[in-house]
Design a protein around this motif. Sequence first.
Motif, PDB file in Angstrom:
ATOM      1  N   GLU A  24      -0.197 105.949 -12.234  1.00 53.90           N
ATOM      2  CA  GLU A  24       0.658 106.508 -11.205  1.00 53.90           C
ATOM      3  C   GLU A  24       0.121 106.249  -9.808  1.00 53.90           C
ATOM      4  O   GLU A  24       0.770 106.569  -8.821  1.00 53.90           O
ATOM      5  N   ASN A  50       9.401  98.854  -9.227  1.00 55.39           N
ATOM      6  CA  ASN A  50       8.636  99.569 -10.249  1.00 55.39           C
ATOM      7  C   ASN A  50       9.154  99.174 -11.618  1.00 55.39           C
ATOM      8  O   ASN A  50      10.352  99.261 -11.878  1.00 55.39           O
ATOM      9  N   GLY A  52       7.995 100.671 -14.340  1.00 52.54           N
ATOM     10  CA  GLY A  52       7.874 101.853 -15.175  1.00 52.54           C
ATOM     11  C   GLY A  52       6.635 101.863 -16.040  1.00 52.54           C
ATOM     12  O   GLY A  52       5.983 102.886 -16.198  1.00 52.54           O
ATOM     13  N   GLU A 263       7.993 107.749  -8.584  1.00 53.13           N
ATOM     14  CA  GLU A 263       8.673 106.545  -8.104  1.00 53.13           C
ATOM     15  C   GLU A 263       9.499 106.866  -6.860  1.00 53.13           C
ATOM     16  O   GLU A 263       9.452 106.127  -5.862  1.00 53.13           O
ATOM     17  N   LEU A 272       7.814 101.485  -2.189  1.00 53.37           N
ATOM     18  CA  LEU A 272       8.750 100.785  -3.069  1.00 53.37           C
ATOM     19  C   LEU A 272      10.047 100.549  -2.312  1.00 53.37           C
ATOM     20  O   LEU A 272      10.440 101.358  -1.471  1.00 53.37           O
ATOM     21  N   SER A 275      14.337 102.583  -6.147  1.00 48.14           N
ATOM     22  CA  SER A 275      13.950 103.712  -6.987  1.00 48.14           C
ATOM     23  C   SER A 275      15.156 104.225  -7.757  1.00 48.14           C
ATOM     24  O   SER A 275      16.295 104.154  -7.291  1.00 48.14           O
TER      25      SER A 275
END
Length: 544
Positions: A24, A50, A52, A263, A272, A275
Amino acid sequence: MKKWGIFLFSIMLVLVLAACTANEEAGEDPENSDDENQEESSGEKVLRMNNGTEPTSLDPSIGFDAASWNVLNNLMEGLTRLGEDHQPQEAVAESWEVSEDGLTYTFHIREDANWSNGDPVTAEDFVYGWTYMLDPSTASSAAFLAYFIEGAEDFNSGSGDAEALGLEAIDEKTFEVTLNAPTGAFLNIISNPSFFPVNVSAAEENPQWYAEADSFVSNGPFMLESWEHSSELVMVKNQEYWDADTVKLDKVHWAMVDDVNTEYQMFESGDLDISEIPADVADQLIDGDNVVMEDQAGLAFYRFNVTEEPFQNEKIRKAIAMSVNQQEIVDYVTKMGEEPAYGFVAPGFTDADGNDFRETNGDLLEYNPDEAKALLEEGMEEEGYDELPQVTLSYSNTEANRVRAESIQQMINETLDINLELRSSESSVFLDEQRALQHQFTTSSFLHDYADPINALESFITDSSMNRTGWSNAEYDQLIADAKTEADEQARFELLYEAEKLLMDEMPIFPLYFYNQVYLYADDVNNIVRHPVGYVELKWADKQ
């Protein structure tokens, strides 16, 4: 193309991201931030996404899931590629011919199709890659997709050999494929990442060529620059790609964060560019200007075990199905705008006349409490029941499945006065028990492997491992078999329309809602294509 409802995020995470450990802190390392600042100041176009979790594998034959496809579909390319319209188009193959009987495809590979190390992409790379996928020792979950190829099923099951496969390199740039029967969805199926080629020399030199960035060779829009396992993966534009001029991004950073709330925080802080939306703030964010909804070919549904009482009775199955209000489920339970499902095939698939499959075949199920009560009474009378046997609804142990099951339980009880028991179990245990027909009534989901309705409907033929209902219908089996060999597209779709109607008429399953994908995009991100079958496409993506 018609839009589906928002995909229930917790379910999506379970389907494609479960059982993996993610870091994370990805994207938050100060050293990485310095690198990112340098990239931005140099004028490079860098997209931060991301994934995941860690890809299951970047071996095309093994990475048969969305976590792997996100990366693989942008590093590599097959004979065909899904275009911006989600239809198969020329890719590594610049053209092909089909024999008059529809059994033989001859592909002509582009002269300027090269691997990232400069090697030419050859017909032998496809023979090698597809044979490797079908080799029983590879144990590829995707192998069944290739059973339309001559000799493929026998080879994969161990009763045939590679020499009998309908795969031949005619010369360096000509690849010939022979099928068992005409296959209308063939060009669509082979756009799946499982059908990507494998660089023969790289694989023979290093059988683990796909496991690290310094040994990975790609032939798609991007190449692998670095891979810090379970933390971050970086792709850069592949200058050897035959269509490199179309690729606008210089780099793509993939974080591996398995929590949608984290995220979203990274998106808010600028770490990022994209999301998902956390479910608990969906009401506030869903109508925002930076929300992008994308099609997702699949649905949430329920299976009846027709080998167990009381679901051997068709009318009792229909009574249960007609007592569930799909619209209320999406409005008040999942609350993210999903589209209720009144048939099994998702919207978005067009037939030979350009008509949407779902619209053409119409609603094959309706919420009708009065009819449900009447059917239950008739079914119980047919079976001689004074009292309905106890019914248990089983589900994989996630919060989303629990909330949904409790809602179904309440609806069925209010309409039919049936006290439904609920039972949850760990995902792998649940699936094993479902396959073994150890449950009466189960929550389920389906996501397409390729963009054709037959991929959904073939799940319920008698011998399918996806059936899991005990339902068997010879007429249905024949309709699917005929559709698989029908060369005329109009006639093929008529068979599929008839098959879905038969499935829904006997109702060993009932649908709940169609999936979708919903994302928040940074203001400068555009032209990302998310195919309904689950591949994210960055070939046309840009940051402006």
